[in-house]
Design a protein around this motif. Structure first.
Motif, PDB file in Angstrom:
ATOM      1  N   UNK A  20       0.757  -1.140  -0.041  1.00 60.30           N
ATOM      2  CA  UNK A  20      -0.028   0.018   0.081  1.00 60.30           C
ATOM      3  C   UNK A  20       0.909   1.196   0.055  1.00 60.30           C
ATOM      4  N   UNK A  21       0.713   2.113  -0.864  1.00 63.66           N
ATOM      5  CA  UNK A  21       1.330   3.480  -1.103  1.00 63.66           C
ATOM      6  C   UNK A  21       0.696   4.467  -0.696  1.00 63.66           C
ATOM      7  N   UNK A  22      -0.712   4.472  -0.639  1.00 63.75           N
ATOM      8  CA  UNK A  22      -1.672   5.616  -0.426  1.00 63.75           C
ATOM      9  C   UNK A  22      -2.976   5.165   0.170  1.00 63.75           C
ATOM     10  N   UNK A  23      -3.436   5.832   1.136  1.00 64.12           N
ATOM     11  CA  UNK A  23      -4.892   5.430   1.583  1.00 64.12           C
ATOM     12  C   UNK A  23      -5.746   6.823   1.919  1.00 64.12           C
ATOM     13  N   UNK A  24      -6.724   7.004   1.427  1.00 63.16           N
ATOM     14  CA  UNK A  24      -7.665   7.856   1.828  1.00 63.16           C
ATOM     15  C   UNK A  24      -8.993   7.499   2.190  1.00 63.16           C
ATOM     16  N   UNK A  25      -9.393   7.451   3.535  1.00 62.95           N
ATOM     17  CA  UNK A  25     -10.472   7.163   3.820  1.00 62.95           C
ATOM     18  C   UNK A  25     -11.597   8.586   4.144  1.00 62.95           C
ATOM     19  N   UNK A  26     -12.802   8.738   3.667  1.00 55.54           N
ATOM     20  CA  UNK A  26     -13.597   9.604   3.621  1.00 55.54           C
ATOM     21  C   UNK A  26     -14.908   9.265   4.254  1.00 55.54           C
ATOM     22  N   UNK A  27     -15.128   9.644   5.460  1.00 55.77           N
ATOM     23  CA  UNK A  27     -16.223   9.315   6.250  1.00 55.77           C
ATOM     24  C   UNK A  27     -17.627  10.052   5.451  1.00 55.77           C
ATOM     25  N   UNK A  28     -17.490  11.097   5.079  1.00 51.67           N
ATOM     26  CA  UNK A  28     -18.813  11.727   4.666  1.00 51.67           C
ATOM     27  C   UNK A  28     -19.372  10.937   3.403  1.00 51.67           C
ATOM     28  N   UNK A  29     -18.307  10.280   2.546  1.00 54.20           N
ATOM     29  CA  UNK A  29     -18.669   9.674   1.187  1.00 54.20           C
ATOM     30  C   UNK A  29     -18.828   8.251   1.677  1.00 54.20           C
ATOM     31  N   UNK A  30     -18.344   7.675   2.724  1.00 59.07           N
ATOM     32  CA  UNK A  30     -18.350   6.324   3.037  1.00 59.07           C
ATOM     33  C   UNK A  30     -17.258   5.479   2.372  1.00 59.07           C
ATOM     34  N   UNK A  31     -16.360   6.110   2.061  1.00 56.58           N
ATOM     35  CA  UNK A  31     -15.475   5.107   1.169  1.00 56.58           C
ATOM     36  C   UNK A  31     -13.945   5.324   1.594  1.00 56.58           C
TER      37      UNK A  31
END
Length: 72
Positions: free
Chosen positions: A31-42
């Motif tokens: 894994x090189x990058x992770x972006x969690x987005x609570x508003x989008x649920x993604x």
């Protein structure tokens, strides 16, 4: 060959949730990058090669949330 996939995650509601998912998924090999987005649920994950979805599911589960599947 790099890979970027977005998954739908259930249960995230805030920045703390995003941080927990980011930390668990970032620990996966490749894994090189992770972006969690609570508003989008993604959660969007970039890696050096395609990841095994079950490994991603286990990491999200360890963070306390549920991986629903790939986003459209």
């Amino acid at each position: 060959m790099s890979s970027t996939i977005t998954y739908t995650v259930s249960g995230m509601t805030c920045g703390h949730c995003e941080k927990a998912v980011n930390e668990e998924v970032s620990a996966l090999a490749g894994v090189t990058e992770v972006t969690a987005d609570a508003n989008a649920g993604t959660v969007t994950i970039s890696s050096t090669a395609p990841l095994d979805e079950e490994q991603v599911r286990a990491a999200v589960d360890e963070a306390g949330y549920e991986l629903i599947g790939r986003s459209a």
